[in-house]
Design a protein around this motif. Structure first.
Motif, PDB file in Angstrom:
ATOM      1  N   SER A   1       0.811  -1.218   0.000  1.00 27.45           N
ATOM      2  CA  SER A   1       0.000   0.000   0.000  1.00 27.45           C
ATOM      3  C   SER A   1       0.847   1.272   0.000  1.00 27.45           C
ATOM      4  N   LYS A   2       2.103   1.177   0.481  1.00 27.36           N
ATOM      5  CA  LYS A   2       2.987   2.348   0.519  1.00 27.36           C
ATOM      6  C   LYS A   2       4.020   2.344  -0.594  1.00 27.36           C
ATOM      7  N   SER A   3       3.889   1.401  -1.505  1.00 26.46           N
ATOM      8  CA  SER A   3       4.867   1.257  -2.583  1.00 26.46           C
ATOM      9  C   SER A   3       4.950   2.511  -3.455  1.00 26.46           C
ATOM     10  N   ARG A   4       6.168   2.904  -3.779  1.00 31.95           N
ATOM     11  CA  ARG A   4       6.362   4.055  -4.657  1.00 31.95           C
ATOM     12  C   ARG A   4       5.947   3.754  -6.094  1.00 31.95           C
TER      13      ARG A   4
ATOM     14  N   ASN B   1       3.140   1.737  -6.717  1.00 29.21           N
ATOM     15  CA  ASN B   1       1.685   1.590  -6.720  1.00 29.21           C
ATOM     16  C   ASN B   1       0.934   2.889  -6.495  1.00 29.21           C
ATOM     17  N   ILE B   2       1.453   3.737  -5.617  1.00 29.98           N
ATOM     18  CA  ILE B   2       0.730   4.980  -5.300  1.00 29.98           C
ATOM     19  C   ILE B   2       0.535   5.862  -6.537  1.00 29.98           C
TER      20      ILE B   2
ATOM     21  N   VAL C   1      -3.096   6.798  -8.235  1.00 32.83           N
ATOM     22  CA  VAL C   1      -3.480   8.195  -8.459  1.00 32.83           C
ATOM     23  C   VAL C   1      -3.864   8.412  -9.920  1.00 32.83           C
TER      24      VAL C   1
END
Length: 403
Positions: A14-17, A19-20, A24
């Motif tokens: 969920s905090k992956s650079r 995936n975010i 978005v």
């Protein structure tokens, strides 16, 4: 340990650079579609009052000319009573225009349906429809039949008919059409992207992971479960936000509205069709998503063990997802001499399977809902067997040592 590791994996995902920004972009695209593309989208049933007024004026001029010339009877060359036909069309289109401007869409749809009942050529004769299809006449007749079934359902039931409902722009209708077109591919590509680095992202933690008191196979299973839950959560969020935003603009629709389905491939008339509710369609289509999500995550685990590169995993898995597009044509019913209904890629766009649209496009009756479920489950079983073997050949030490 299992629960803690699962929470840890979910937090990393969920905090992956990677995936975010992707999420978005996904939501920006979704909002752009809801607020820009969809409101301006025109369909065959988009009613243009300006164009209709021009048509009525031209028709009135023609009628006046015929009255002055005395040519109000039957055309001797064609045998068609043109004056009478024009007079009837004038009443219908004037009535539709008045109903549209008064927002009386029940009456508008009644007049439109009455017109289409006697003017199938409105669809079948429209060369702008399916102009790139190799079977344009068949496809136009199919769209006409589907449209008539929808309109008859709206008129028979106690719906509050809106212009957006007629154009299939309500929340439920947009979701239905998304699942009938490229929605499944979009959802599965998201899953492929989220899970493409399921193992390779841990290279910086290789020492820690090698020391965890978890077997290699259990670790792979927990990683799978983490990505599985994360993917379903994101997809559910996209669907709910999209339906909510569209519903606020154009209405939610009704779960009882009917979706045309084909029950035969014989006459290609309304006798070959039946209807199911949108609720049934969504239940059947969405219930398969967890199966396919799990399938692609496990496939990516196998590919990660073999390729050890997240971008190669993304590429290969995406090629598998879209592989049907590389060989499928409207005349393709076999692959390597085997009926295509036995290949899992046939069912990746599962919405078309539920309505038998896939059968219509390929002029076959072998692609069914239950066979699709069975084929996908068999594919999962095969991948599980391959993963069991590969995970023993490429164990934890070998994987992180060679990364």
């Amino acid at each position: 340990m299992n629960r803690n590791f699962l929470k840890h994996e979910f937090a990393i995902t969920s905090k992956s650079r990677r995936n975010i920004p992707f999420i978005v972009f996904l939501f920006v695209f979704l909002l752009g579609y809801c607020f820009i593309i969809l409101p301006n989208k025109e369909t065959k049933e988009t009613f243009d009052p300006v164009e209709t007024r021009d048509y009525l004026e031209e028709l009135q001029v023609e009628q006046t000319f015929r009255e002055e010339k005395g040519t109000t009877g039957i055309n001797k060359m064609t045998g068609v009573p043109v004056y009478s036909v024009n007079a009837n069309n004038y009443k219908l289109f004037h009535g539709m225009l008045t109903a549209y401007e008064d927002h009386d869409y029940n009456r508008f749809l009644y007049l439109r349906t009455h017109y289409l009942e006697w003017n199938m050529s409105e669809y079948v004769g429209d060369v702008s429809l399916f102009k790139h299809s190799i079977f344009p006449g068949k496809d136009r007749a199919h769209l006409y039949n589907q449209t008539m079934l929808r309109f008859e359902d709206y008129l028979k039931n106690d719906y509050t008919i809106s212009n957006e409902m007629i154009q299939e722009k309500t929340g439920l209708q947009v979701l239905q059409n998304l699942l009938l077109n490229y929605g499944m591919y979009l959802f599965l590509f998201c899953v492929i992207y989220f899970s493409s680095d399921i193992l390779t992202r841990d290279r910086q933690y290789r020492t820690v992971l090698q020391g965890l008191p978890l077997s290699w196979y259990r670790l792979l299973n927990l990683k799978t479960l983490s990505i599985f839950l994360y993917s379903l959560l994101v997809l559910a969020g996209v669907i709910l936000v999209g339906v909510l935003v569209i519903s606020l603009q154009f209405g939610f629709g009704s779960f009882d509205m009917k979706v045309p389905v084909m029950i035969a491939q014989q006459l290609f008339t309304l006798e070959d069709y039946d209807v199911i509710t949108i609720a049934q369609f969504l239940l059947k289509s969405l219930s398969v998503i967890p199966i396919m999500v799990y399938l692609f995550i496990r496939l990516n685990v196998v590919l990660s063990l073999l390729l050890k590169n997240e971008w190669l995993v993304l590429l290969v898995s995406s090629l598998i997802l879209f592989s049907e597009r590389l060989y499928l044509t409207r005349t393709s019913r076999e692959l390597f001499g085997i009926d295509i209904s036995y290949f899992p890629q046939t069912y990746f766009d599962f919405g078309k399977v539920v309505t038998s649209e896939k059968n219509f496009l390929l002029n076959t009756e072998t692609i069914t809902y239950m066979k699709g479920i069975f084929v996908l489950l068999i594919m999962i079983a095969i991948i599980e067997c391959v993963l069991l073997v590969v995970s023993r050949l490429v164990n934890k030490r070998r994987f992180y040592h060679s990364s």
